[in-house]
Design a protein around this motif. Structure first.
Motif, PDB file in Angstrom:
ATOM      1  N   ALA A 162       0.845  -1.195   0.000  1.00 43.43           N
ATOM      2  CA  ALA A 162       0.000   0.000   0.000  1.00 43.43           C
ATOM      3  C   ALA A 162       0.883   1.249   0.000  1.00 43.43           C
ATOM      4  CB  ALA A 162      -0.903  -0.014   1.227  1.00 43.43           C
ATOM      5  N   THR A 203      -2.300 -11.611  -1.840  1.00 38.21           N
ATOM      6  CA  THR A 203      -0.932 -11.435  -2.318  1.00 38.21           C
ATOM      7  C   THR A 203      -0.338 -12.808  -2.594  1.00 38.21           C
ATOM      8  OG1 THR A 203       1.276 -10.609  -1.744  1.00 38.21           O
ATOM      9  CG2 THR A 203      -0.120 -11.310   0.071  1.00 38.21           C
ATOM     10  N   ALA A 238      -4.618  -3.767   6.173  1.00 37.57           N
ATOM     11  CA  ALA A 238      -4.900  -2.679   5.230  1.00 37.57           C
ATOM     12  C   ALA A 238      -3.681  -1.794   5.017  1.00 37.57           C
ATOM     13  CB  ALA A 238      -6.080  -1.853   5.744  1.00 37.57           C
ATOM     14  N   THR A 263      -1.396  -3.763   2.368  1.00 39.91           N
ATOM     15  CA  THR A 263      -1.851  -3.774   0.976  1.00 39.91           C
ATOM     16  C   THR A 263      -3.358  -3.626   0.934  1.00 39.91           C
ATOM     17  OG1 THR A 263      -1.641  -4.948  -1.138  1.00 39.91           O
ATOM     18  CG2 THR A 263      -2.209  -6.275   0.768  1.00 39.91           C
ATOM     19  N   ASP A 264      -3.878  -3.378  -0.253  1.00 33.27           N
ATOM     20  CA  ASP A 264      -5.317  -3.335  -0.459  1.00 33.27           C
ATOM     21  C   ASP A 264      -5.882  -4.736  -0.254  1.00 33.27           C
ATOM     22  OD1 ASP A 264      -7.901  -3.026  -1.301  1.00 33.27           O
ATOM     23  OD2 ASP A 264      -7.399  -2.553  -3.388  1.00 33.27           O
ATOM     24  N   LEU A 265      -6.794  -4.893   0.701  1.00 29.36           N
ATOM     25  CA  LEU A 265      -7.352  -6.209   0.983  1.00 29.36           C
ATOM     26  C   LEU A 265      -8.305  -6.690  -0.107  1.00 29.36           C
ATOM     27  CD1 LEU A 265      -7.893  -5.959   4.838  1.00 29.36           C
ATOM     28  CD2 LEU A 265      -5.989  -6.951   3.593  1.00 29.36           C
ATOM     29  N   ARG A 266      -8.646  -5.815  -1.046  1.00 29.73           N
ATOM     30  CA  ARG A 266      -9.365  -6.186  -2.265  1.00 29.73           C
ATOM     31  C   ARG A 266     -10.652  -6.961  -2.002  1.00 29.73           C
ATOM     32  NH1 ARG A 266      -3.513  -7.967  -3.924  1.00 29.73           N
ATOM     33  NH2 ARG A 266      -2.668  -5.937  -4.433  1.00 29.73           N
TER      34      ARG A 266
END
Length: 335
Positions: free
Chosen positions: A135, A224, A272, A275-278
């Protein structure tokens, strides 16, 4: 695994009882079985600390980046063991995919750089150039190409199966250097006993110890492909992905596993930030308690012991268990 036991004469006469079927006990049983011992594993079915669905094989530990003196040897040994199990037909989900550690700023990078041994394969990347960019807001990414992840319960089951050990289902109530008394009164006798019971086992026996509980959330899919780790970690697993693992304040007592609700917000916030947890959906959780204080080898007047691997169970456990098995077999031959 190479010639780790080449200096040990196998003996079909040595009978060893291993208390515990978590990762420590499973490893000891495996290497003793390979060395020719007859092994009995006492399994109470309570090895929660080893049932982590995606355990990192990560030589750089903690936010300060500490590296155990034997981390490189341990990591290589673990991957070789997994390849050996796979070649023997045991399915253990894992990936030597590398590990990425996002670093917040130059000061944190400098602190980590002081701890990195020259022999450790690694590279410093700009966040945008990482295989899995974190992120926004991170200053650097440390790439550890030889790291990865492994399915804890599958690894443990494969080791016990490959060991050829007899498995006795029961709870070890008490033990000496040669006997194990089960709850209910039955007694097992052998030439040696190895205690690998972890937090649960020492609690059942009333030993004073320090315990650390961790929590991990399972996700419906991996967000990821390469594990991201700093403070918490995101990684793939055999069924999707995981977000973990928070460690509660060390405690003098072990308590039955439960979901510490106070950790949920902390974990999700850490995820979060990585990275973007999408839109990944939480499907469940793992909670396990680990015993602090590494204890390896024979105990005066008592059983052998492999306990206190803590979060390094999958990194250093195989190497330490192989050495313990070799030492035990040598002691039996000379004794």
């Amino acid at each position: 695994i190479g010639d780790w036991s080449s200096d040990v004469c196998s003996s079909d006469l040595l009978n060893v009882i291993v208390i515990g079927a978590g990762i420590a006990g499973a490893l000891v049983a495996y290497f003793l079985g390979r060395a020719g011992a007859q092994v009995t594993v006492v399994d109470a079915g309570a090895h929660r600390a080893s049932d982590v669905p995606s355990a990192l094989i990560n030589p750089v530990r903690g936010q300060s980046g500490g590296v155990d003196a034997r981390a490189l040897d341990g990591m290589r040994f673990t991957w070789t063991l997994l390849r050996d199990l796979e070649a023997a037909g045991h399915a253990v989900p894992h990936a030597q995919s590398g590990v990425l550690r996002p670093i917040p700023d130059d000061r944190a990078r400098a602190r980590l750089e002081r701890n990195l041994p020259a022999a450790l394969p690694h590279a410093w990347l700009r966040p945008a150039d990482a295989p899995e960019p974190p992120a926004p807001g991170w200053g650097h990414v440390l790439h550890l190409p030889d790291g990865g992840w492994v399915d804890g319960p599958a690894f443990t089951r494969a080791l016990v199966q490959a060991s050829g050990a007899q498995v006795v289902t029961g709870r070890a109530q008490d033990w000496t250097a040669r006997t194990v008394t089960l709850a209910g009164g039955d007694t097992l006798s052998g030439d040696a006993v190895v205690f690998c019971g972890g937090s649960v086992g020492v609690t059942w026996r009333g030993e004073v110890a320090t315990h650390r509980r961790g929590t991990l959330l399972t996700l419906d899919r991996a967000v990821t492909r390469v594990p991201l780790s700093f403070g918490a970690y995101l990684a793939p697993d055999a069924r999707g992905g995981v977000l973990g693992a928070t460690f509660e304040t060390p405690s003098a007592t072990w308590t039955p596993d439960g979901l510490p609700l106070a950790s949920l917000g902390w974990l999700l916030g850490k995820g979060a930030a990585l990275t973007d947890l999408r839109g990944a959906r939480v499907t469940g959780h793992w909670t396990g308690t680990r015993l602090s204080g590494l204890n390896v080898g024979p105990q005066e007047g008592g059983p052998w012991r492999l306990t206190g691997l803590s979060s390094k169970g999958f990194l250093l456990g195989p190497l330490l268990a192989a050495e313990l098995a070799s030492e035990l077999m040598s002691a039996a031959q000379s004794g």
